[in-house]
Write an enzyme that holds these catalytic residues in place. Structure first.
Site, PDB file in Angstrom:
ATOM      1  N   LYS A  12       1.711   4.657  -2.791  1.00 55.83           N
ATOM      2  CA  LYS A  12       1.661   6.043  -2.324  1.00 55.83           C
ATOM      3  C   LYS A  12       3.009   6.728  -2.535  1.00 55.83           C
ATOM      4  O   LYS A  12       3.060   7.921  -2.871  1.00 55.83           O
ATOM      5  CB  LYS A  12       1.278   6.075  -0.846  1.00 55.83           C
ATOM      6  CG  LYS A  12      -0.132   5.579  -0.572  1.00 55.83           C
ATOM      7  CD  LYS A  12      -0.419   5.503   0.915  1.00 55.83           C
ATOM      8  CE  LYS A  12      -1.847   5.010   1.175  1.00 55.83           C
ATOM      9  NZ  LYS A  12      -2.134   4.876   2.614  1.00 55.83           N
ATOM     10  N   ASP A  15       0.832  -1.201   0.000  1.00 56.59           N
ATOM     11  CA  ASP A  15       0.000   0.000   0.000  1.00 56.59           C
ATOM     12  C   ASP A  15       0.870   1.255   0.000  1.00 56.59           C
ATOM     13  O   ASP A  15       0.637   2.198  -0.770  1.00 56.59           O
ATOM     14  CB  ASP A  15      -0.918  -0.012   1.230  1.00 56.59           C
ATOM     15  CG  ASP A  15      -1.623   1.306   1.450  1.00 56.59           C
ATOM     16  OD1 ASP A  15      -2.533   1.629   0.674  1.00 56.59           O
ATOM     17  OD2 ASP A  15      -1.263   2.028   2.399  1.00 56.59           O
TER      18      ASP A  15
END
Length: 349
Positions: A225, A221
Site C-alpha cells: 500500500k 500488506d
C-alpha cells in the site's frame, strides 16, 4: 454499461448486491445503467448471458450451491477468466480474483487482456497497482480505457481520490497512515492488557486476521500500500520490496505499558516523505504521542494523514476492510469511470 466479474467471492458478491439495490439511483443520479453479463470464478465456475444476468438469482445460486453454473437460462457456461474478458460483451471488468501480491498475478494478465480488448477495469488487488501501475495505466490510456483502483489502500475510504481531487493545489509533503486494521486492532487490545498472541487470536476469531496472519503482522500488506501511495500521490515509483519494513510481532506487553506511561501509543505506520534527496518510505511501528491525530485511531479502523503546504494537515479515517466497504470502493471507481467517459486523469510518466 455491461459488466463482467472476474472473481466472485465476498467482495464481488457485495458489489453485485450494491449494483442491484442502487440500480435506479445510479440511473437517476449519474446516468449509469449497469448490466451484469458475466461471472468467471476459479472456484464457482462461470456463466455468461449477453442480455444480462438476474442478480438476485445469480447471488442465490452462488451462495446456496457454491457455484454460479446452476444459474438457469444463460447462454454460456464454463468460460475461463481470459475467455470471459475477451469474448463477452462486457464494457468493464471487475477484477477481484485471489491474486499473489508478490507477483500481481493473475490480476495483471487480466488487466492487460481487458485493455487490449478495449475494456476498462476496476480492481481492489494491490499487486498489479504496486508493481505495474505505470505500464497498466499507459496500456489503458492507449486503448481509451479506464483503470480504477481506489480500494487498494483503504477499501471504501477514498485515500487515493481525496488528495487528487479535494486537495488539488496543495503540495503534499508527507503521507502517514495506519493502513492495516488487523495490526491496529491487536495494538489496541494489547493496551487493555492482552498479550500479542492473545490479541492476535481474538483478531482471528472476529475475522480481522487470516489463519496465516504473516502479511498483516509483519507489515507486508502495508508495504505494498505504501508503494501505491508513493507512486500515485507523490509521483515517485518505489519498488515495494525495497521499502524498509518491520511488523509488530516483537511488540510486548511491557513495551505497550512503557509507552502509555510516557503518554504514547504504539502504531504500525506507513510513511512516505519528500526530502531534498528524494522520496523516503518506511513501514514500522512507532511510539506516537497521545496528542497526535493518529494516536486516537483505535480498533480495526484505518486512517491517513496528508501533510499539505497550503491547507495544513488533513486526516481521513474509515474502514480499511469489509465486504460492503470494499464493494463501495469498486462502485466509486465505476461511477468515476463512467463520468470520465473511459478517460483517466492520471497519466503514467
Amino acid at each position: 454499461m455491461n459488466i463482467a466479474f472476474i472473481g466472485f467471492g465476498g467482495v464481488g458478491q457485495a458489489l453485485a448486491d450494491i449494483l442491484h439495490e442502487r440500480k435506479e439511483l445510479l440511473k437517476q443520479e449519474y446516468g449509469l445503467d449497469t448490466n451484469v453479463v458475466a461471472v468467471s470464478d476459479v472456484m464457482k465456475g462461470a456463466v455468461y448471458d449477453p442480455k444480462g444476468l438476474d442478480i438476485p438469482h445469480l447471488l442465490e445460486t452462488a451462495r446456496e450451491h457454491g457455484s454460479v453454473e446452476g444459474y438457469e437460462h444463460a447462454q454460456e457456461y464454463g468460460w475461463d477468466s481470459l475467455q470471459t474478458i475477451k469474448e463477452s460483451n462486457a464494457d468493464l471488468i471487475v477484477e477481484v480474483t485471489f491474486t499473489d501480491v508478490k507477483t500481481g498475478q493473475p490480476a495483471i494478465d487480466h488487466c492487460v487482456a481487458a485493455f487490449e480488448n478495449g475494456k476498462s477495469v476496476v480492481t481492489t488487488n494491490k499487486g498489479p497497482i504496486a508493481l505495474k501501475l505505470d505500464e497498466l495505466q499507459k496500456l489503458a490510456n492507449d486503448n481509451n480505457c479506464f483503470l480504477g483502483f481506489e480500494g487498494t489502500v483503504m477499501s471504501g475510504t477514498p485515500a487515493l481520490r481525496l488528495p487528487k481531487t479535494t486537495l488539488m493545489g496543495n503540495e503534499i509533503e508527507e503521507v502517514v497512515g495506519i493502513l492495516n486494521g488487523t495490526t491496529n486492532y491487536i495494538l489496541t487490545e494489547m493496551e487493555k492488557g492482552l498479550s500479542f498472541d492473545d490479541a492476535l487470536q481474538q483478531a482471528q476469531e472476529f475475522g480481522y486476521a487470516e489463519a496465516d496472519p504473516t502479511s498483516d503482522v509483519e507489515g507486508y500488506d502495508v508495504r505494498y500500500k505504501t508503494a501505491i501511495l508513493s507512486r500515485y500521490i507523490m509521483n515517485e515509483p518505489i519498488d515495494a520490496l525495497e521499502i524498509p519494513c518491520q511488523g509488530i510481532s516483537h511488540i510486548t506487553q511491557e513495551m505497550i505499558q512503557e509507552a502509555l506511561e510516557y503518554g504514547q501509543r504504539w502504531k504500525l505506520l506507513a510513511r512516505v516523505k519528500k526530502t531534498a534527496e528524494g522520496i523516503e518510505a518506511v513501514v514500522q511501528p512507532e511510539r506516537v504521542n497521545i496528542e497526535h491525530p493518529l494516536a486516537g485511531v483505535q480498533g480495526a479502523t484505518n486512517a491517513i494523514l496528508y501533510e499539505c503546504d497550503l491547507s495544513g494537515p488533513i486526516m481521513l479515517t474509515g474502514a480499511g476492510a469489509g465486504l460492503k466497504e470494499t464493494g463501495f470502493a469498486l462502485l466509486i471507481d465505476i461511477i468515476h469511470g463512467h463520468q470520465a467517459n473511459h478517460k483517466n486523469s492520471y497519466i503514467a510518466r
